[in-house]
Design a protein around this motif. Structure first.
Motif, mmCIF file in Angstrom:
data_model
loop_
_atom_site.group_PDB
_atom_site.id
_atom_site.type_symbol
_atom_site.label_atom_id
_atom_site.label_comp_id
_atom_site.label_asym_id
_atom_site.label_seq_id
_atom_site.Cartn_x
_atom_site.Cartn_y
_atom_site.Cartn_z
ATOM 1 N N THR A 1 7.758 15.116 -1.247
ATOM 2 C CA THR A 1 8.987 14.466 -1.722
ATOM 3 C C THR A 1 9.695 13.644 -0.651
ATOM 4 O O THR A 1 10.458 12.733 -0.991
ATOM 5 C CB THR A 1 9.966 15.515 -2.278
ATOM 6 O OG1 THR A 1 10.270 16.487 -1.255
ATOM 7 C CG2 THR A 1 9.362 16.231 -3.477
ATOM 8 N N CYS A 2 9.459 13.941 0.615
ATOM 9 C CA CYS A 2 10.220 13.288 1.690
ATOM 10 C C CYS A 2 9.438 12.208 2.425
ATOM 11 O O CYS A 2 9.961 11.592 3.359
ATOM 12 C CB CYS A 2 10.707 14.323 2.704
ATOM 13 S SG CYS A 2 11.872 15.516 2.020
ATOM 14 N N THR A 3 8.181 11.980 2.031
ATOM 15 C CA THR A 3 7.389 10.917 2.652
ATOM 16 C C THR A 3 6.813 10.019 1.571
ATOM 17 O O THR A 3 6.778 10.376 0.392
ATOM 18 C CB THR A 3 6.232 11.501 3.485
ATOM 19 O OG1 THR A 3 5.334 12.205 2.606
ATOM 20 C CG2 THR A 3 6.743 12.442 4.565
ATOM 21 N N SER A 4 6.348 8.860 1.986
ATOM 22 C CA SER A 4 5.718 7.913 1.063
ATOM 23 C C SER A 4 4.343 7.544 1.604
ATOM 24 O O SER A 4 4.188 7.242 2.787
ATOM 25 C CB SER A 4 6.576 6.656 0.915
ATOM 26 O OG SER A 4 5.951 5.715 0.062
ATOM 27 N N SER A 5 3.348 7.584 0.718
ATOM 28 C CA SER A 5 1.987 7.236 1.113
ATOM 29 C C SER A 5 1.210 6.787 -0.112
ATOM 30 O O SER A 5 1.613 7.051 -1.250
ATOM 31 C CB SER A 5 1.287 8.441 1.765
ATOM 32 O OG SER A 5 1.301 9.560 0.904
ATOM 33 N N GLY A 6 0.078 6.123 0.123
ATOM 34 C CA GLY A 6 -0.731 5.682 -1.004
ATOM 35 C C GLY A 6 -1.261 6.839 -1.823
ATOM 36 O O GLY A 6 -1.330 6.775 -3.044
ATOM 37 N N PRO B 1 1.340 5.270 5.202
ATOM 38 C CA PRO B 1 -0.115 5.352 5.309
ATOM 39 C C PRO B 1 -0.817 5.260 3.956
ATOM 40 O O PRO B 1 -0.212 5.447 2.900
ATOM 41 C CB PRO B 1 -0.332 6.731 5.930
ATOM 42 C CG PRO B 1 0.819 7.544 5.403
ATOM 43 C CD PRO B 1 1.984 6.592 5.308
ATOM 44 N N LEU B 2 -2.122 5.011 4.022
ATOM 45 C CA LEU B 2 -2.925 5.017 2.807
ATOM 46 C C LEU B 2 -3.039 6.437 2.260
ATOM 47 O O LEU B 2 -3.013 6.650 1.047
ATOM 48 C CB LEU B 2 -4.322 4.454 3.101
ATOM 49 C CG LEU B 2 -5.267 4.300 1.915
ATOM 50 C CD1 LEU B 2 -4.722 3.298 0.904
ATOM 51 C CD2 LEU B 2 -6.656 3.867 2.390
ATOM 52 N N CYS B 3 -3.157 7.431 3.170
ATOM 53 C CA CYS B 3 -3.308 8.834 2.772
ATOM 54 C C CYS B 3 -2.454 9.719 3.668
ATOM 55 O O CYS B 3 -2.249 9.400 4.847
ATOM 56 C CB CYS B 3 -4.762 9.296 2.898
ATOM 57 S SG CYS B 3 -5.982 8.199 2.163
ATOM 58 N N LEU B 4 -2.000 10.830 3.111
ATOM 59 C CA LEU B 4 -1.253 11.830 3.874
ATOM 60 C C LEU B 4 -1.798 13.205 3.508
ATOM 61 O O LEU B 4 -1.943 13.526 2.324
ATOM 62 C CB LEU B 4 0.242 11.747 3.552
ATOM 63 C CG LEU B 4 1.150 12.821 4.165
ATOM 64 C CD1 LEU B 4 1.083 12.804 5.684
ATOM 65 C CD2 LEU B 4 2.589 12.624 3.704
ATOM 66 N N TYR B 5 -2.088 13.999 4.534
ATOM 67 C CA TYR B 5 -2.682 15.314 4.321
ATOM 68 C C TYR B 5 -1.804 16.407 4.928
ATOM 69 O O TYR B 5 -1.234 16.228 6.007
ATOM 70 C CB TYR B 5 -4.085 15.367 4.941
ATOM 71 C CG TYR B 5 -5.003 14.308 4.402
ATOM 72 C CD1 TYR B 5 -5.438 14.360 3.085
ATOM 73 C CD2 TYR B 5 -5.422 13.231 5.187
ATOM 74 C CE1 TYR B 5 -6.267 13.380 2.562
ATOM 75 C CE2 TYR B 5 -6.250 12.251 4.685
ATOM 76 C CZ TYR B 5 -6.674 12.321 3.369
ATOM 77 O OH TYR B 5 -7.486 11.346 2.846
#
Length: 484
Positions: A392-397, A374-378
Protein backbone atom coordinates in the motif's frame (compact mmCIF):
# COMPACT_ATOMS: atom_id res chain seq x y z
CA UNK A 1 18.19 -28.44 -37.79
CA UNK A 2 18.73 -24.97 -39.11
CA UNK A 3 22.37 -23.90 -38.91
CA UNK A 4 22.91 -20.27 -38.09
CA UNK A 5 25.74 -17.98 -39.06
CA UNK A 6 26.56 -14.75 -37.30
CA UNK A 7 25.86 -11.68 -39.42
CA UNK A 8 29.38 -10.50 -38.47
CA UNK A 9 30.47 -7.92 -41.04
CA UNK A 10 27.28 -8.02 -43.06
CA UNK A 11 25.90 -4.68 -44.11
CA UNK A 12 22.76 -3.34 -42.48
CA UNK A 13 19.38 -3.33 -44.12
CA UNK A 14 18.97 0.13 -45.70
CA UNK A 15 16.30 2.38 -44.28
CA UNK A 16 14.69 2.52 -47.73
CA UNK A 17 14.11 -1.24 -47.62
CA UNK A 18 12.40 -0.89 -44.24
CA UNK A 19 10.19 1.85 -45.63
CA UNK A 20 9.19 -0.41 -48.52
CA UNK A 21 8.43 -3.27 -46.08
CA UNK A 22 6.23 -0.92 -44.07
CA UNK A 23 4.45 0.24 -47.22
CA UNK A 24 3.66 -3.34 -48.26
CA UNK A 25 2.46 -4.19 -44.75
CA UNK A 26 0.15 -1.19 -44.76
CA UNK A 27 -1.25 -2.11 -48.17
CA UNK A 28 -1.85 -5.65 -46.96
CA UNK A 29 -3.53 -4.41 -43.78
CA UNK A 30 -5.92 -2.26 -45.82
CA UNK A 31 -7.32 -5.44 -47.37
CA UNK A 32 -9.05 -6.07 -43.98
CA UNK A 33 -8.01 -9.71 -44.00
CA UNK A 34 -6.67 -9.41 -40.46
CA UNK A 35 -10.17 -8.47 -39.29
CA UNK A 36 -11.28 -12.07 -39.82
CA UNK A 37 -11.27 -14.30 -36.77
CA UNK A 38 -10.24 -17.31 -38.88
CA UNK A 39 -7.18 -15.48 -40.18
CA UNK A 40 -6.06 -14.46 -36.70
CA UNK A 41 -6.54 -17.98 -35.37
CA UNK A 42 -4.52 -19.37 -38.25
CA UNK A 43 -1.60 -17.05 -37.54
CA UNK A 44 -1.70 -17.80 -33.80
CA UNK A 45 -1.64 -21.50 -34.61
CA UNK A 46 1.37 -20.75 -36.82
CA UNK A 47 3.24 -19.34 -33.83
CA UNK A 48 2.51 -22.49 -31.82
CA UNK A 49 3.70 -24.73 -34.65
CA UNK A 50 6.81 -22.60 -35.18
CA UNK A 51 7.82 -22.96 -31.54
CA UNK A 52 6.94 -26.66 -31.26
CA UNK A 53 8.45 -27.84 -34.55
CA UNK A 54 11.67 -25.86 -34.09
CA UNK A 55 12.21 -26.35 -30.38
CA UNK A 56 15.75 -27.66 -30.79
CA UNK A 57 16.68 -24.79 -33.09
CA UNK A 58 15.47 -22.23 -30.56
CA UNK A 59 17.35 -23.99 -27.77
CA UNK A 60 20.51 -24.00 -29.88
CA UNK A 61 20.16 -20.33 -30.81
CA UNK A 62 19.62 -19.30 -27.17
CA UNK A 63 22.64 -21.35 -26.17
CA UNK A 64 24.76 -19.61 -28.81
CA UNK A 65 23.58 -16.15 -27.74
CA UNK A 66 23.47 -16.53 -23.94
CA UNK A 67 24.83 -19.99 -23.12
CA UNK A 68 21.30 -20.53 -21.91
CA UNK A 69 20.59 -24.00 -20.51
CA UNK A 70 17.89 -26.04 -22.25
CA UNK A 71 15.91 -26.14 -19.00
CA UNK A 72 15.74 -22.33 -18.86
CA UNK A 73 15.08 -21.98 -22.59
CA UNK A 74 12.05 -24.22 -22.41
CA UNK A 75 10.54 -22.96 -19.16
CA UNK A 76 11.29 -19.24 -19.39
CA UNK A 77 10.97 -18.77 -23.14
CA UNK A 78 9.19 -21.38 -25.24
CA UNK A 79 6.49 -22.58 -22.84
CA UNK A 80 5.55 -18.98 -22.05
CA UNK A 81 5.06 -18.25 -25.74
CA UNK A 82 2.94 -21.37 -26.23
CA UNK A 83 0.82 -20.56 -23.19
CA UNK A 84 0.28 -17.03 -24.46
CA UNK A 85 -0.76 -18.24 -27.89
CA UNK A 86 -3.10 -20.94 -26.55
CA UNK A 87 -4.71 -18.45 -24.17
CA UNK A 88 -5.37 -16.07 -27.06
CA UNK A 89 -6.72 -18.87 -29.27
CA UNK A 90 -9.07 -20.05 -26.52
CA UNK A 91 -10.42 -16.55 -25.80
CA UNK A 92 -10.25 -14.74 -29.14
CA UNK A 93 -13.94 -15.10 -30.03
CA UNK A 94 -14.95 -13.55 -26.70
CA UNK A 95 -12.39 -10.74 -26.99
CA UNK A 96 -13.62 -9.80 -30.46
CA UNK A 97 -17.27 -9.48 -29.42
CA UNK A 98 -18.73 -5.95 -29.10
CA UNK A 99 -19.03 -4.82 -25.49
CA UNK A 100 -22.44 -3.35 -24.77
CA UNK A 101 -22.56 -0.52 -22.25
CA UNK A 102 -25.21 0.94 -19.97
CA UNK A 103 -27.57 3.37 -21.70
CA UNK A 104 -29.11 6.58 -20.40
CA UNK A 105 -32.58 8.03 -20.89
CA UNK A 106 -31.70 9.67 -24.17
CA UNK A 107 -30.28 6.45 -25.66
CA UNK A 108 -32.62 3.89 -24.08
CA UNK A 109 -33.87 2.76 -27.49
CA UNK A 110 -30.46 2.74 -29.16
CA UNK A 111 -27.54 0.32 -29.43
CA UNK A 112 -24.54 1.54 -27.43
CA UNK A 113 -21.36 -0.53 -27.50
CA UNK A 114 -17.60 -0.67 -27.85
CA UNK A 115 -15.80 -2.46 -30.66
CA UNK A 116 -12.14 -3.39 -30.71
CA UNK A 117 -10.47 -2.53 -33.97
CA UNK A 118 -6.80 -3.10 -34.85
CA UNK A 119 -4.37 -0.21 -34.55
CA UNK A 120 -2.87 -0.94 -37.98
CA UNK A 121 0.80 -1.71 -38.62
CA UNK A 122 2.76 -1.95 -35.38
CA UNK A 123 6.47 -2.09 -34.59
CA UNK A 124 7.64 -4.54 -31.92
CA UNK A 125 11.21 -4.07 -30.67
CA UNK A 126 12.41 -7.04 -28.63
CA UNK A 127 15.20 -7.16 -26.07
CA UNK A 128 18.12 -9.60 -25.98
CA UNK A 129 17.76 -10.84 -22.39
CA UNK A 130 14.81 -13.11 -23.26
CA UNK A 131 14.88 -12.81 -27.04
CA UNK A 132 12.19 -15.36 -27.89
CA UNK A 133 9.46 -14.49 -25.42
CA UNK A 134 10.09 -10.73 -25.54
CA UNK A 135 9.49 -10.84 -29.29
CA UNK A 136 6.76 -13.44 -29.60
CA UNK A 137 4.56 -12.71 -26.57
CA UNK A 138 3.80 -9.14 -27.75
CA UNK A 139 3.42 -10.55 -31.27
CA UNK A 140 0.65 -12.87 -30.04
CA UNK A 141 -1.31 -9.88 -28.74
CA UNK A 142 -0.75 -7.87 -31.92
CA UNK A 143 -1.95 -10.75 -34.10
CA UNK A 144 -4.94 -11.48 -31.88
CA UNK A 145 -5.98 -7.84 -32.16
CA UNK A 146 -5.75 -7.96 -35.97
CA UNK A 147 -2.63 -5.91 -36.67
CA UNK A 148 0.17 -6.25 -39.18
CA UNK A 149 3.60 -6.37 -37.53
CA UNK A 150 7.18 -5.42 -38.24
CA UNK A 151 9.33 -7.18 -35.65
CA UNK A 152 12.83 -6.04 -34.73
CA UNK A 153 14.69 -8.52 -32.52
CA UNK A 154 17.87 -7.36 -30.80
CA UNK A 155 21.14 -7.65 -32.70
CA UNK A 156 22.81 -8.64 -29.41
CA UNK A 157 21.04 -12.00 -29.66
CA UNK A 158 21.85 -12.41 -33.34
CA UNK A 159 21.41 -16.21 -33.57
CA UNK A 160 17.89 -16.00 -32.21
CA UNK A 161 17.13 -13.00 -34.43
CA UNK A 162 18.34 -14.84 -37.54
CA UNK A 163 16.28 -17.88 -36.63
CA UNK A 164 13.13 -15.78 -36.26
CA UNK A 165 13.83 -14.11 -39.57
CA UNK A 166 14.14 -17.50 -41.30
CA UNK A 167 11.10 -19.08 -39.66
CA UNK A 168 8.55 -16.26 -39.96
CA UNK A 169 7.75 -16.71 -43.67
CA UNK A 170 7.44 -20.47 -43.14
CA UNK A 171 4.73 -20.18 -40.48
CA UNK A 172 3.18 -16.71 -40.77
CA UNK A 173 1.73 -14.72 -43.66
CA UNK A 174 4.75 -12.81 -44.94
CA UNK A 175 2.60 -9.98 -46.28
CA UNK A 176 1.57 -9.07 -42.74
CA UNK A 177 4.39 -10.26 -40.46
CA UNK A 178 8.02 -9.47 -41.19
CA UNK A 179 11.30 -9.54 -39.26
CA UNK A 180 14.14 -7.08 -39.64
CA UNK A 181 16.94 -6.92 -37.10
CA UNK A 182 20.08 -5.71 -38.92
CA UNK A 183 18.86 -2.13 -39.11
CA UNK A 184 19.40 0.89 -36.89
CA UNK A 185 16.49 1.44 -34.52
CA UNK A 186 16.75 5.17 -35.23
CA UNK A 187 16.03 4.50 -38.92
CA UNK A 188 12.92 2.50 -38.07
CA UNK A 189 11.70 5.18 -35.70
CA UNK A 190 11.67 7.73 -38.51
CA UNK A 191 8.83 5.75 -40.10
CA UNK A 192 5.20 6.16 -39.05
CA UNK A 193 3.77 3.15 -37.28
CA UNK A 194 0.36 2.90 -35.63
CA UNK A 195 1.79 1.58 -32.34
CA UNK A 196 5.30 0.93 -31.05
CA UNK A 197 6.01 -1.75 -28.47
CA UNK A 198 9.50 -1.53 -26.98
CA UNK A 199 11.39 -3.63 -24.44
CA UNK A 200 14.86 -2.47 -23.40
CA UNK A 201 16.85 0.27 -21.71
CA UNK A 202 15.65 3.57 -20.29
CA UNK A 203 17.81 5.58 -22.70
CA UNK A 204 16.49 3.80 -25.79
CA UNK A 205 12.94 4.07 -24.41
CA UNK A 206 13.37 7.84 -24.31
CA UNK A 207 14.43 7.80 -27.96
CA UNK A 208 11.40 5.69 -28.88
CA UNK A 209 9.05 8.04 -27.08
CA UNK A 210 10.59 11.14 -28.66
CA UNK A 211 10.35 9.65 -32.14
CA UNK A 212 6.77 8.46 -31.55
CA UNK A 213 5.75 11.94 -30.43
CA UNK A 214 6.55 13.26 -33.90
CA UNK A 215 3.69 11.19 -35.33
CA UNK A 216 1.60 11.06 -32.13
CA UNK A 217 2.13 7.29 -32.19
CA UNK A 218 1.05 5.46 -29.01
CA UNK A 219 3.75 3.43 -27.29
CA UNK A 220 4.12 0.59 -24.84
CA UNK A 221 7.44 0.65 -22.97
CA UNK A 222 8.84 -2.14 -20.79
CA UNK A 223 11.99 -0.62 -19.36
CA UNK A 224 12.96 -2.51 -16.21
CA UNK A 225 15.27 -0.77 -13.76
CA UNK A 226 16.22 -1.42 -10.13
CA UNK A 227 13.85 -4.03 -8.67
CA UNK A 228 14.01 -3.92 -4.83
CA UNK A 229 13.71 -7.00 -2.65
CA UNK A 230 13.08 -6.64 1.07
CA UNK A 231 13.97 -9.56 3.36
CA UNK A 232 12.29 -9.22 6.73
CA UNK A 233 13.68 -10.60 9.99
CA UNK A 234 10.53 -12.73 10.21
CA UNK A 235 10.50 -14.93 7.11
CA UNK A 236 11.21 -18.46 5.96
CA UNK A 237 14.88 -17.80 5.26
CA UNK A 238 15.81 -21.04 3.44
CA UNK A 239 12.82 -20.61 1.10
CA UNK A 240 13.61 -16.93 0.58
CA UNK A 241 17.26 -17.63 -0.22
CA UNK A 242 16.40 -20.33 -2.77
CA UNK A 243 13.82 -18.20 -4.55
CA UNK A 244 15.97 -15.06 -4.58
CA UNK A 245 19.08 -16.91 -5.80
CA UNK A 246 17.10 -18.65 -8.54
CA UNK A 247 15.58 -15.40 -9.82
CA UNK A 248 18.80 -13.36 -9.60
CA UNK A 249 21.15 -15.91 -11.19
CA UNK A 250 18.70 -17.31 -13.75
CA UNK A 251 20.08 -16.58 -17.25
CA UNK A 252 23.24 -15.30 -15.53
CA UNK A 253 21.21 -12.46 -14.05
CA UNK A 254 20.15 -11.10 -17.44
CA UNK A 255 16.49 -10.75 -16.53
CA UNK A 256 14.58 -7.50 -16.19
CA UNK A 257 12.16 -8.92 -13.58
CA UNK A 258 14.85 -10.32 -11.26
CA UNK A 259 15.55 -8.76 -7.84
CA UNK A 260 18.22 -6.13 -8.49
CA UNK A 261 19.22 -5.55 -4.87
CA UNK A 262 18.26 -6.71 -1.39
CA UNK A 263 17.21 -4.54 1.51
CA UNK A 264 17.92 -6.95 4.34
CA UNK A 265 16.96 -6.56 7.99
CA UNK A 266 20.14 -6.28 10.04
CA UNK A 267 19.17 -9.13 12.37
CA UNK A 268 19.33 -11.77 9.63
CA UNK A 269 21.88 -10.36 7.19
CA UNK A 270 24.64 -12.84 8.04
CA UNK A 271 22.21 -15.76 8.03
CA UNK A 272 20.95 -14.68 4.62
CA UNK A 273 24.51 -14.63 3.25
CA UNK A 274 25.07 -18.13 4.61
CA UNK A 275 21.82 -19.34 3.05
CA UNK A 276 22.70 -17.77 -0.32
CA UNK A 277 26.13 -19.39 -0.19
CA UNK A 278 24.48 -22.78 0.27
CA UNK A 279 22.08 -22.07 -2.60
CA UNK A 280 24.85 -21.15 -5.05
CA UNK A 281 26.74 -24.33 -4.13
CA UNK A 282 23.56 -26.39 -4.48
CA UNK A 283 22.57 -24.82 -7.81
CA UNK A 284 25.92 -24.55 -9.61
CA UNK A 285 28.46 -26.59 -7.64
CA UNK A 286 31.85 -25.50 -6.34
CA UNK A 287 32.85 -24.25 -9.81
CA UNK A 288 29.92 -22.44 -11.47
CA UNK A 289 32.04 -21.92 -14.61
CA UNK A 290 31.77 -25.68 -15.19
CA UNK A 291 28.05 -25.88 -14.46
CA UNK A 292 25.76 -26.64 -17.42
CA UNK A 293 23.02 -24.75 -15.53
CA UNK A 294 24.69 -21.33 -15.62
CA UNK A 295 24.76 -18.86 -18.50
CA UNK A 296 27.17 -16.24 -19.83
CA UNK A 297 27.08 -12.53 -20.57
CA UNK A 298 25.53 -11.82 -23.96
CA UNK A 299 28.62 -10.03 -25.35
CA UNK A 300 31.96 -8.55 -24.32
CA UNK A 301 30.63 -5.00 -23.93
CA UNK A 302 28.04 -6.22 -21.47
CA UNK A 303 30.59 -8.39 -19.66
CA UNK A 304 32.93 -5.43 -19.13
CA UNK A 305 30.09 -3.21 -17.92
CA UNK A 306 28.84 -5.72 -15.33
CA UNK A 307 32.37 -6.56 -14.17
CA UNK A 308 33.11 -2.88 -13.59
CA UNK A 309 29.92 -2.48 -11.55
CA UNK A 310 30.98 -5.43 -9.40
CA UNK A 311 34.54 -4.21 -8.85
CA UNK A 312 33.53 -0.65 -7.99
CA UNK A 313 30.85 -1.43 -5.40
CA UNK A 314 30.77 -3.01 -1.95
CA UNK A 315 32.68 -6.13 -0.89
CA UNK A 316 32.46 -9.55 -2.53
CA UNK A 317 31.33 -12.23 -0.03
CA UNK A 318 30.17 -14.87 -2.53
CA UNK A 319 31.63 -15.51 -5.98
CA UNK A 320 33.44 -12.70 -7.74
CA UNK A 321 35.32 -14.91 -10.21
CA UNK A 322 35.45 -13.81 -13.84
CA UNK A 323 36.74 -15.25 -17.11
CA UNK A 324 36.89 -12.65 -19.85
CA UNK A 325 37.59 -15.22 -22.58
CA UNK A 326 34.26 -16.91 -21.87
CA UNK A 327 32.29 -13.81 -20.82
CA UNK A 328 31.81 -15.57 -17.47
CA UNK A 329 30.95 -13.81 -14.21
CA UNK A 330 30.26 -16.07 -11.25
CA UNK A 331 27.10 -15.77 -9.14
CA UNK A 332 28.17 -12.96 -6.82
CA UNK A 333 26.85 -11.39 -3.64
CA UNK A 334 28.09 -8.01 -2.41
CA UNK A 335 27.96 -6.64 1.14
CA UNK A 336 28.67 -3.17 2.50
CA UNK A 337 27.05 -1.64 -0.56
CA UNK A 338 26.27 2.06 -0.30
CA UNK A 339 23.35 3.85 -1.87
CA UNK A 340 25.83 6.05 -3.74
CA UNK A 341 27.73 3.11 -5.31
CA UNK A 342 27.67 2.71 -9.08
CA UNK A 343 25.83 -0.60 -8.87
CA UNK A 344 22.90 1.16 -7.19
CA UNK A 345 22.58 3.69 -10.01
CA UNK A 346 22.21 1.32 -12.96
CA UNK A 347 20.20 -1.77 -13.78
CA UNK A 348 22.67 -4.64 -13.39
CA UNK A 349 21.42 -7.32 -15.82
CA UNK A 350 24.09 -9.66 -14.52
CA UNK A 351 24.68 -12.26 -11.77
CA UNK A 352 25.49 -9.68 -9.08
CA UNK A 353 23.33 -9.31 -5.98
CA UNK A 354 24.06 -6.29 -3.74
CA UNK A 355 22.81 -6.41 -0.13
CA UNK A 356 22.06 -3.23 1.77
CA UNK A 357 21.24 -3.29 5.48
CA UNK A 358 18.11 -1.74 6.99
CA UNK A 359 16.80 -1.89 10.55
CA UNK A 360 13.05 -2.08 9.98
CA UNK A 361 10.39 -2.24 7.28
CA UNK A 362 9.72 1.50 7.48
CA UNK A 363 13.32 2.26 6.56
CA UNK A 364 13.08 -0.11 3.60
CA UNK A 365 9.81 1.49 2.43
CA UNK A 366 11.39 4.94 2.62
CA UNK A 367 14.38 3.70 0.60
CA UNK A 368 12.14 2.32 -2.14
CA UNK A 369 10.04 5.48 -2.25
CA UNK A 370 13.15 7.64 -2.78
CA UNK A 371 13.93 5.80 -5.99
CA UNK A 372 12.25 5.63 -9.38
CA UNK A 373 9.21 3.37 -9.47
CA UNK A 374 10.48 -0.14 -10.27
CA UNK A 375 9.12 -2.69 -12.70
CA UNK A 376 8.88 -5.24 -9.84
CA UNK A 377 8.95 -5.15 -6.04
CA UNK A 378 9.55 -8.20 -3.88
CA UNK A 379 8.97 -8.74 -0.15
CA UNK A 380 9.90 -11.82 1.87
CA UNK A 381 8.10 -11.80 5.19
CA UNK A 382 5.84 -13.97 7.34
CA UNK A 383 4.06 -10.86 8.58
CA UNK A 384 0.86 -9.84 6.74
CA UNK A 385 1.31 -6.34 8.18
CA UNK A 386 4.76 -5.96 6.63
CA UNK A 387 3.54 -7.25 3.27
CA UNK A 388 0.54 -4.91 3.41
CA UNK A 389 2.78 -1.95 4.25
CA UNK A 390 4.86 -2.46 1.10
CA UNK A 391 1.82 -3.19 -1.02
CA UNK A 392 0.00 0.00 0.00
CA UNK A 393 2.88 2.42 0.62
CA UNK A 394 4.95 1.83 -2.53
CA UNK A 395 4.30 1.93 -6.26
CA UNK A 396 5.67 -0.56 -8.77
CA UNK A 397 4.75 -2.24 -12.02
CA UNK A 398 4.14 -5.51 -10.19
CA UNK A 399 4.39 -6.84 -6.63
CA UNK A 400 5.14 -10.30 -5.32
CA UNK A 401 5.41 -11.52 -1.74
CA UNK A 402 7.55 -14.52 -0.82
CA UNK A 403 8.71 -15.29 -4.34
CA UNK A 404 10.39 -13.57 -7.27
CA UNK A 405 9.56 -13.22 -10.97
CA UNK A 406 6.69 -15.70 -10.80
CA UNK A 407 4.07 -13.00 -11.41
CA UNK A 408 5.45 -12.36 -14.92
CA UNK A 409 4.71 -15.94 -16.00
CA UNK A 410 0.93 -15.68 -15.63
CA UNK A 411 -1.07 -14.85 -18.76
CA UNK A 412 -3.85 -13.53 -16.54
CA UNK A 413 -1.64 -10.84 -14.98
CA UNK A 414 -0.17 -7.99 -17.01
CA UNK A 415 3.48 -7.06 -17.25
CA UNK A 416 3.40 -3.33 -16.73
CA UNK A 417 5.85 -0.56 -16.01
CA UNK A 418 5.07 2.62 -14.14
CA UNK A 419 6.98 5.87 -14.14
CA UNK A 420 10.61 5.29 -15.14
CA UNK A 421 10.03 1.54 -15.56
CA UNK A 422 7.73 2.03 -18.52
CA UNK A 423 4.09 2.38 -19.51
CA UNK A 424 1.31 0.23 -20.88
CA UNK A 425 0.28 -3.39 -20.29
CA UNK A 426 0.77 -6.71 -21.99
CA UNK A 427 0.09 -10.43 -21.50
CA UNK A 428 -3.17 -12.19 -22.26
CA UNK A 429 -6.21 -9.95 -22.67
CA UNK A 430 -4.07 -6.94 -21.75
CA UNK A 431 -1.99 -7.44 -24.90
CA UNK A 432 -5.16 -7.62 -27.00
CA UNK A 433 -6.37 -4.35 -25.49
CA UNK A 434 -2.98 -2.69 -25.92
CA UNK A 435 -2.95 -3.39 -29.65
CA UNK A 436 -6.63 -2.46 -30.12
CA UNK A 437 -8.50 0.81 -30.46
CA UNK A 438 -11.70 0.67 -28.43
CA UNK A 439 -14.19 2.54 -30.57
CA UNK A 440 -17.35 3.99 -29.02
CA UNK A 441 -20.43 3.28 -31.13
CA UNK A 442 -24.05 4.43 -30.93
CA UNK A 443 -26.61 3.19 -33.45
CA UNK A 444 -29.57 5.51 -33.00
CA UNK A 445 -33.21 5.01 -33.78
CA UNK A 446 -35.26 7.64 -35.63
CA UNK A 447 -38.58 6.35 -34.39
CA UNK A 448 -38.94 8.41 -31.19
CA UNK A 449 -38.09 12.07 -30.65
CA UNK A 450 -39.99 12.70 -27.42
CA UNK A 451 -36.88 13.38 -25.34
CA UNK A 452 -34.00 14.43 -27.53
CA UNK A 453 -35.96 17.19 -29.30
CA UNK A 454 -35.49 19.26 -26.12
CA UNK A 455 -31.87 19.99 -27.10
CA UNK A 456 -32.79 21.74 -30.37
CA UNK A 457 -33.10 25.53 -30.87
CA UNK A 458 -34.93 27.76 -30.50
CA UNK A 459 -34.00 27.50 -26.83
CA UNK A 460 -36.81 28.02 -24.33
CA UNK A 461 -36.84 28.25 -20.55
CA UNK A 462 -39.39 25.45 -20.28
CA UNK A 463 -37.13 23.08 -22.22
CA UNK A 464 -34.16 24.11 -20.11
CA UNK A 465 -36.13 23.40 -16.93
CA UNK A 466 -37.06 19.94 -18.16
CA UNK A 467 -33.47 19.12 -19.05
CA UNK A 468 -32.17 20.43 -15.74
CA UNK A 469 -34.82 18.39 -13.96
CA UNK A 470 -33.71 15.23 -15.82
CA UNK A 471 -30.07 15.96 -15.09
CA UNK A 472 -30.63 16.46 -11.38
CA UNK A 473 -32.49 13.15 -11.24
CA UNK A 474 -29.38 11.38 -12.59
CA UNK A 475 -27.25 12.97 -9.87
CA UNK A 476 -29.59 11.62 -7.21
CA UNK A 477 -29.12 8.11 -8.57
CA UNK A 478 -32.55 7.79 -10.19
CA UNK A 479 -30.99 6.15 -13.23
CA UNK A 480 -31.31 9.00 -15.72
CA UNK A 481 -28.31 10.75 -17.22
CA UNK A 482 -27.61 14.02 -18.93
CA UNK A 483 -29.66 14.20 -22.10
CA UNK A 484 -27.10 16.22 -24.07
Amino acid sequence: MIRLKSNGQASRTPASVCAEMLKKSREAFESKKTAEESFRLGQLDGIVRMVVENEDDFVEALNEDLHKPRFESLLSELILVKNEAFFAINNLKKWMQPEHVERNLATSLDQCFLVNEPMGVVLIVGDWSAPVQQCLIPLVGAIAAGNAVLLKPSENSSHTAELLQKLFPLYLDKEYYQVVYDVMLADLLELRFDHIFYTGTFTKAQQVMQAAAHHLTPVTLVVGGKNPCYVDQVCDLPVAAHRIAWARFHNAGQNNVAPDYILCHAEIRDKLVQALTSCVLEFYGAEPAQSPSFGRMVNMEHFLRVRELMLSSGKVVIGGEVDESNKFIAPTVLLDVQESDAIMKHEILGPILPILTVYNADEAVDFVRRKDKPLCLYVYSSSPKVISKFLTCTSSGSFCANDSAIQSSLVTLPVAGVGASGMGLYHGRYSFDTFSHRKSCVLRTTRVECVTYLRFPPYEDQRLSLMMWATSLSRKGAGWCNLL
